[in-house]
Scaffold this motif. Sequence first.
Motif, PDB file in Angstrom:
ATOM      1  N   GLY A   1       0.823  -1.206   0.000  1.00 65.66           N
ATOM      2  CA  GLY A   1       0.000   0.000   0.000  1.00 65.66           C
ATOM      3  C   GLY A   1       0.855   1.253   0.000  1.00 65.66           C
ATOM      4  O   GLY A   1       0.680   2.140  -0.839  1.00 65.66           O
TER       5      GLY A   1
ATOM      6  N   GLY B   1       1.144   1.877  -3.803  1.00 62.98           N
ATOM      7  CA  GLY B   1      -0.209   2.401  -3.960  1.00 62.98           C
ATOM      8  C   GLY B   1      -1.248   1.304  -4.133  1.00 62.98           C
ATOM      9  O   GLY B   1      -2.440   1.579  -4.131  1.00 62.98           O
ATOM     10  N   GLN B   2      -0.821   0.051  -4.290  1.00 65.76           N
ATOM     11  CA  GLN B   2      -1.804  -1.037  -4.413  1.00 65.76           C
ATOM     12  C   GLN B   2      -2.191  -1.511  -3.031  1.00 65.76           C
ATOM     13  O   GLN B   2      -1.598  -2.426  -2.468  1.00 65.76           O
ATOM     14  CB  GLN B   2      -1.263  -2.203  -5.238  1.00 65.76           C
ATOM     15  CG  GLN B   2      -2.299  -3.327  -5.438  1.00 65.76           C
ATOM     16  CD  GLN B   2      -3.442  -2.919  -6.346  1.00 65.76           C
ATOM     17  OE1 GLN B   2      -3.251  -2.737  -7.525  1.00 65.76           O
ATOM     18  NE2 GLN B   2      -4.643  -2.739  -5.787  1.00 65.76           N
ATOM     19  N   GLU B   3      -3.186  -0.852  -2.492  1.00 66.67           N
ATOM     20  CA  GLU B   3      -3.709  -1.265  -1.204  1.00 66.67           C
ATOM     21  C   GLU B   3      -4.972  -2.079  -1.478  1.00 66.67           C
ATOM     22  O   GLU B   3      -5.285  -2.409  -2.618  1.00 66.67           O
ATOM     23  CB  GLU B   3      -4.003  -0.027  -0.349  1.00 66.67           C
ATOM     24  CG  GLU B   3      -4.204  -0.362   1.119  1.00 66.67           C
ATOM     25  CD  GLU B   3      -3.807   0.776   2.051  1.00 66.67           C
ATOM     26  OE1 GLU B   3      -3.256   0.484   3.101  1.00 66.67           O
ATOM     27  OE2 GLU B   3      -4.048   1.940   1.726  1.00 66.67           O
TER      28      GLU B   3
END
Lengths: 398, 398
Positions: free
Chosen positions: B55, B59-61
């Motif tokens: 995350g 940014g891939q949460e």
Amino acid sequence: MREVDIVGVGITPFGKRRDTSLRSLAADAMTAAIADAGLVAGDIGLLVSGNAMAGVLTGQEMIRGQVAATEAGLAAVPVLNVENACTSSSSAVHVALAAIRSGMYDTVLVCGAEKMTGLPTQTVLDAMTSGADIERIPEVTRELTGTDKVESFFMAVYAEMTRAYQERSGATPEDLADVAVKNSAHGALNPNAQYRRALSRDEVLAARLVAPPLTTLMCSPIADGAAALVLRAADRGNSGRAPVRIRACALGSGVPGAGAPAIPLERRTAEAAYAEAGVGPEDLDVVEVHDAASPNELIMYEELGLCGAGEGPKLLASGATSLGGRVPVNPDGGLVSRGHPVGATGCAQLVELVTQLRGRAGERQVSGARIGLAENAGGYLHPDPAACTVTILAGAGA
Amino acid sequence: MREVDIVGVGITPFGKRRDTSLRSLAADAMTAAIADAGLVAGDIGLLVSGNAMAGVLTGQEMIRGQVAATEAGLAAVPVLNVENACTSSSSAVHVALAAIRSGMYDTVLVCGAEKMTGLPTQTVLDAMTSGADIERIPEVTRELTGTDKVESFFMAVYAEMTRAYQERSGATPEDLADVAVKNSAHGALNPNAQYRRALSRDEVLAARLVAPPLTTLMCSPIADGAAALVLRAADRGNSGRAPVRIRACALGSGVPGAGAPAIPLERRTAEAAYAEAGVGPEDLDVVEVHDAASPNELIMYEELGLCGAGEGPKLLASGATSLGGRVPVNPDGGLVSRGHPVGATGCAQLVELVTQLRGRAGERQVSGARIGLAENAGGYLHPDPAACTVTILAGAGA
């Protein structure tokens, strides 16, 4: 399987809570839920914490539940942090249910919380996209909208779903607006709702277009809030409070691309929940659906089997899903009026169902409610959501 | 309670995997674990995905597990995303165990994965601090070091723990270095280890000081990697492979500040695991401990009861914890030599135990290993870690 009840609930007011931190919101909801259950901190065997966005919004990743637990005087309670986009805290309920059914724990606290205000709106909207596969967002955005940049990725998604639904059902812009009208009237009766003013159809239609045909008054707002539940094995007694039985909590995940089944994820998950609970849509007295955009409620009427294909607008117009109708939907105002602090929504829906099934919903009470269902979808894999839960609860008389 | 086995394991090489994405690492480990179990994707009822940092780093949460599942051909398998700092993927095992014991699932895949390289080192070290309460980091840093800024918050924490341990045990710098020496010799025998060269004591002591008394060669490196396990109800059969029984998987959370119990979290959690498994430290044949910094292994000898208070250096010097000794610790090289891709470590430890208990560890095989224990701590609440699991496994002959 071991029977599990919800024996306590707590919820904060939803809305712009500028002076309140995420940990403080979560602590307030947890403290209220434990007190409502007639228990104390030492009775809690496990905390399952659901939050979606704090990692990207605040940098507090990894141990959000522990931080909130400390704030609530629950340090030393084992913590699991669960994430599943808008489905985070109902996924946490799924974990808690397994934890108790397994015999590993007797009493589990679940908390969903989110703090979204206090940052630029575009920052929050960008953070929301982490509920999709971030590598595929440019491709999906272009496919859905024909453009490279949209104000809100998720509202572009809901707009496309709405247009497809209008095509197959004949739903008019007025039908779409009437969902928001109904839910705003419900929200006006909910002291914890973010928006408490009943809207007119004209107001909803005249509001600014976010992604056609969605106006701002059809879109769930940015919000802060927290909600919590205490789950307890029925064989441990209900500590004197009115317990509500968990009859099913089904979890599903979506399939991206051409391989996605023809039956949408929400319907697949609902069918699993109905089978587990041994009830059908005709048995429901009160329903919560994930109306991140208002028109989605019409789609959910059909996917949950509350009406046949294409009959969503007719069901709405009949008044059946309004308070006083046959099966009120979103009696607390739903995501658009109650507010949608992402990680809190799954628990908030269940807090409302429990409140209804206990007969304690005051002005918005659904008379004689005995069986309730909550549908909570999250994230987006195109065309399916990334995750979905459908939970069915039964009150004491059911 | 329903008995649960680990019936398949998979692991990627650990290290700097610059051209490999997080999802690809996870998919490789999951695919290997399913194949090792003699199963196919359709047999998997649930995926529990553990990751700590994507995350904040990418940014891939929210839906990391779904993204990895899609990559692995597992779309449509229900997914739960679990986070608990360095304890993320063993916490995911805890969830999977409950899911099967509950009767809700028969076969559950657990995957731990992390991608840390390809970014500036300071970015990664800063992201690591989200394993602590980010609002308390300035205060804790000052209390531990007397300064406002440190190269690595967590190595400052481990340095302070090490100094305190040296005071109470008399451990010398040479004792500390000898842990790294032993584990580097173990790692040299592990084809998947990040570092595969046996180090000398002089090399370890002469390396750059990160936080006195810790040199770089006593600190776990930044790494990429993934590890996966297939858990299955024993009553469903073991699909022909050598099953390893989960005898206990205890989860604990830490207490910050003056309220922390005198007994450290790791010992409290180990005591719970021993009680659940019905074994004691004297029954262990092979052990994995969370040596994020090498000296922590000496502390864990004592907290796990492998020796008495202050006897860590003596136990190490006796050779008992080396391969060929009475109870080899970190036969795969531990965090410092195998590598420590944060979210993968909990599963990686268990992959090693399963490999040992099946007698398939090749050159690093612990002869006749029947019972193994893994201790996996994560995050920091000062003075306790934020989370800890202790898992005890038993091979077929136990």
